[in-house]
Design a protein around this motif. Structure first.
Motif, short mmCIF file in Angstrom:
data_model
loop_
_atom_site.label_atom_id
_atom_site.label_comp_id
_atom_site.label_asym_id
_atom_site.label_seq_id
_atom_site.Cartn_x
_atom_site.Cartn_y
_atom_site.Cartn_z
N HIS A 1 0.95 -1.29 0.09
CA HIS A 1 0.03 0.15 0.02
C HIS A 1 0.84 1.34 -0.05
N GLY A 2 2.22 1.26 -0.13
CA GLY A 2 2.96 2.32 -0.08
C GLY A 2 3.28 3.01 1.28
N ARG A 3 3.09 2.04 2.37
CA ARG A 3 3.27 2.67 3.70
C ARG A 3 4.19 1.76 4.32
N LYS A 4 4.69 2.32 5.48
CA LYS A 4 5.61 1.50 6.33
C LYS A 4 5.15 0.55 7.04
N GLU A 5 5.76 -0.60 6.94
CA GLU A 5 5.65 -1.79 7.70
C GLU A 5 6.09 -1.61 9.12
N ARG A 6 5.38 -2.11 10.17
CA ARG A 6 6.13 -1.96 11.35
C ARG A 6 7.15 -3.13 11.40
N SER A 7 7.91 -2.76 12.30
CA SER A 7 9.18 -3.79 12.44
C SER A 7 9.21 -3.99 13.76
N PHE A 8 9.62 -5.45 14.17
CA PHE A 8 9.80 -5.66 15.63
C PHE A 8 10.85 -6.23 15.73
N GLN A 9 12.09 -5.42 16.36
CA GLN A 9 13.38 -5.65 16.28
C GLN A 9 13.67 -5.82 17.80
N LYS A 10 14.69 -6.51 18.08
CA LYS A 10 15.38 -6.69 19.55
C LYS A 10 16.66 -5.92 19.33
N GLN B 1 0.54 3.20 11.32
CA GLN B 1 1.31 3.18 9.85
C GLN B 1 2.71 3.42 10.30
N GLY B 2 3.39 3.31 11.39
CA GLY B 2 4.86 3.63 11.56
C GLY B 2 4.96 4.91 12.64
N GLY B 3 3.86 5.66 13.05
CA GLY B 3 4.15 6.66 13.90
C GLY B 3 4.63 6.11 15.08
N GLU C 1 -2.68 -3.18 7.67
CA GLU C 1 -2.52 -4.52 7.69
C GLU C 1 -1.25 -4.56 8.50
N GLY C 2 -0.83 -6.11 9.02
CA GLY C 2 0.05 -6.04 9.73
C GLY C 2 -0.08 -6.83 11.15
N ASP C 3 1.05 -7.33 11.92
CA ASP C 3 1.17 -7.79 13.21
C ASP C 3 0.44 -6.85 14.03
N ASP C 4 -0.35 -7.31 15.00
CA ASP C 4 -0.95 -6.34 15.88
C ASP C 4 -1.62 -5.12 15.61
N VAL C 5 -2.12 -5.25 14.12
CA VAL C 5 -2.84 -4.02 13.50
C VAL C 5 -4.06 -4.40 13.20
#
Length: 553
Positions: free
Chosen positions: A58-67, A145-147, A244-248
């Motif tokens: 969709h041209g938006r930021k995907e959430r990233s889960f990082q350690k 959306q990444g905010g 869309e995305g995890d926990d979204v």
């Protein structure tokens, strides 16, 4: 000993479901308090913000889960750390979880027993099932959306024309109001009653209530600890997307560019006062800056400058600001460039009111400093840079001069917000382009006391009939909001006098003679003009350059 899931038997949340929720009523994987205070390090499941650059379809930021393995202890919020220890001790001792007054927050203590994602998904599905087409806006839509700012509430919207109403008190709106409270709320309580029992204290979901006198927003601060609202809006958004995305939640929402425009509009038109104004305007400004960062990282080609972001937001929201603003009236009398300049000046002066170093400046600067310094380190520097660049966007000197007295009162205790009475002088700049506005539209802009004070010496109550005085005031208001001139070819024609100033021929004749006697109006071949005396009384010297004079086409 390990269970069938490969986890220590006593710690596995699938074998022991009650362990999936922490002492704060949150899922352990998403609780910021637990994850930020566990031995000074973040949990592997803690969301650390988006990997800026990676795009979804969709041209938006995907959430990233990082350690993040190297989180320094100075990033831990000591208040939250102390609170988590108190909560853990209270639970161990079997004591009620009653926070000390105002130690953490002055807001009501509502512990979230159902996640915001679950509430958003449930609300969206129930309304869409009845063909009530809602979409998500505000900080929640931006965060998912990444905010970077944590979600505080859920703001849903519905277009007024879709419901065929202008208020939730009208027939269709009232039906939606009742549907939420009598059907959706009952289903909500049934669906999440088990989740509510996980807390030691009572947890509930309250009915929606009307918000504001016009009742275009309804909502509640407590759907199992989640604040949620639904607002009627006059215009449909240019675009919505499905999250869309995890926990979204999979709901329709405003895309990033619409959120940027929305936050800009909210930033320059918030009507709240005091602490609410300080908090909300700072959050609007922060979200506006955050959205521009996400757009820069996710856009095709080069990133936009802050001036370009600002102009894009102004272009998208001029029509809305024309109706809902801080000037105290509709702004139909301003031409497009004057309106854009007003919005631009408000944005720049608002940004300047929030730029300052730690411990310096007023409460708005301190609130902004707190918000930005709470952002992830890589983002923090970019937000400060964005704010600095917004503060130096080019604005006409006369625009700043006209607005500064208003902004000084807005930024000064005890008001710390817009003045509800009267209007800004800058809002009265006349239009010199396009057709003349309808008299009815002009008069709708005016408060009852509009122009009364400056004209008191010329329109004394003594020796002037009350009805005549009202007609004189009406003529002056229409002329003033029309740039000092109204077309009138034949003052003996009632149709033309009604068109020009909204008065019958007889009413016009009496009012005109009385105003001309006081040297406030003049009649010429082109039409009706304010006299030089009236212009000097009602306009500043810089404003008078826009006014039409007799003999000028």
């Amino acid at each position: 000993m390990r269970c069938i899931h490969g986890e220590p038997e006593k710690k596995c949340v699938r074998c022991n479901p009650e362990k999936a929720y922490c002492s704060h009523g949150m899922r352990r994987s998403s609780c910021m308090t637990c994850n930020r205070t566990s031995q000074g390090k973040s949990s592997p499941d803690l969301w650390q913000g988006p990997s800026r650059g990676k795009q979804s379809k969709h041209g938006r930021k995907e959430r990233s889960f990082q350690k993040h393995q190297e989180r320094s202890s100075d990033e831990i919020n000591p208040e939250l750390f102390r609170l988590s220890e108190q909560v853990a001790k209270a639970r161990k001792d079997g004591q009620p979880l009653v926070p000390k007054k105002a130690e953490v927050s002055a807001e009501p203590d509502l512990i979230e027993s159902v996640s915001k994602e679950e509430i958003a998904q449930f609300f969206y599905e129930k309304l869409m099932a009845e063909d009530i087409h809602v979409y998500l806006s505000g900080g929640a839509a931006l965060s998912w959306q990444g905010g970077s700012r944590p979600i505080s509430d859920l703001d849903f919207r519905v277009v007024a024309s879709d419901l065929e109403c202008g208020s939730f008190t009208e027939r269709q709106g009232a039906a939606v109001f009742d549907y939420i409270n009598e059907v959706v709320l009952k289903q909500l309580r049934e669906k999440f009653k088990e989740a509510a029992k996980r807390l030691d204290k009572d947890s509930s979901a309250n009915e929606f209530e009307a918000i504001g006198e016009d009742v275009i927003t309804i909502g509640t601060p407590n759907w199992f600890g989640v604040e949620i609202s639904l607002s009627l809006v006059p215009w449909a958004p240019s675009e919505t997307i499905t999250l869309e995305g995890d926990d979204v939640p999979e709901v329709e929402a405003l895309p990033l560019h619409e959120l940027r425009n929305d936050k800009f509009k909210a930033m320059i038109s918030r009507t709240k006062r005091g602490e609410d104004s300080i908090k909300k305007v700072a959050q609007d400004l922060y979200d506006f800056l955050d959205a521009t960062v996400l757009l820069d990282d996710g856009g095709e080609g080069h990133a936009l400058s802050m001036a370009e972001h600002l102009e894009a937001a102004i272009s998208a929201r001029t029509r809305e600001y024309q109706v809902a603003n801080l000037e105290g009236m509709r702004l139909d009398h301003l031409d497009e460039e004057a309106l854009r300049e007003l919005m631009r000046a408000r944005a720049v002066l608002t940004a300047q009111a929030h730029l300052g170093s730690q411990g310096k400046g007023g409460p708005r600067k301190r609130m902004m400093h707190q918000l930005i310094e709470s952002a992830p380190k890589p983002l923090k520097a970019r937000l400060w840079k964005k704010l600095e660049r917004l503060c130096v966007v080019s604005v006409l000197p006369e625009s700043k001069t006209r607005l500064r007295p208003w902004m000084a009162k807005w930024n000064q205790a005890p008001l710390q917000g817009p003045q509800r009475q009267g209007m800004s002088r800058v809002s009265l700049l006349p239009s010199t382009q396009g057709q003349e506005a309808h008299v009815g539209d002009l008069l709708e802009m005016c408060p009852e006391d509009f122009l009364v004070d400056p004209l008191d010496d010329y329109l004394p109550a003594a020796n002037v009939d009350g009805e005549l005085r009202g007609h004189m005031l009406q003529m002056m208001r229409v002329l003033f909001l029309s740039g000092g001139f109204r077309t009138l070819a034949d003052s003996k024609s009632t149709v033309q006098t009604l068109t020009a100033v909204g008065l019958t021929q007889n009413q016009f004749d009496k009012a005109y003679k009385a105003l001309k006697k006081h040297k406030l109006v003049e009649g010429h071949d082109e039409g009706l003009f304010l006299s030089p005396t009236a212009k000097a009384l009602l306009y500043s010297p810089s404003e008078q350059q826009f006014l039409r004079v007799p003999g000028e086409q």
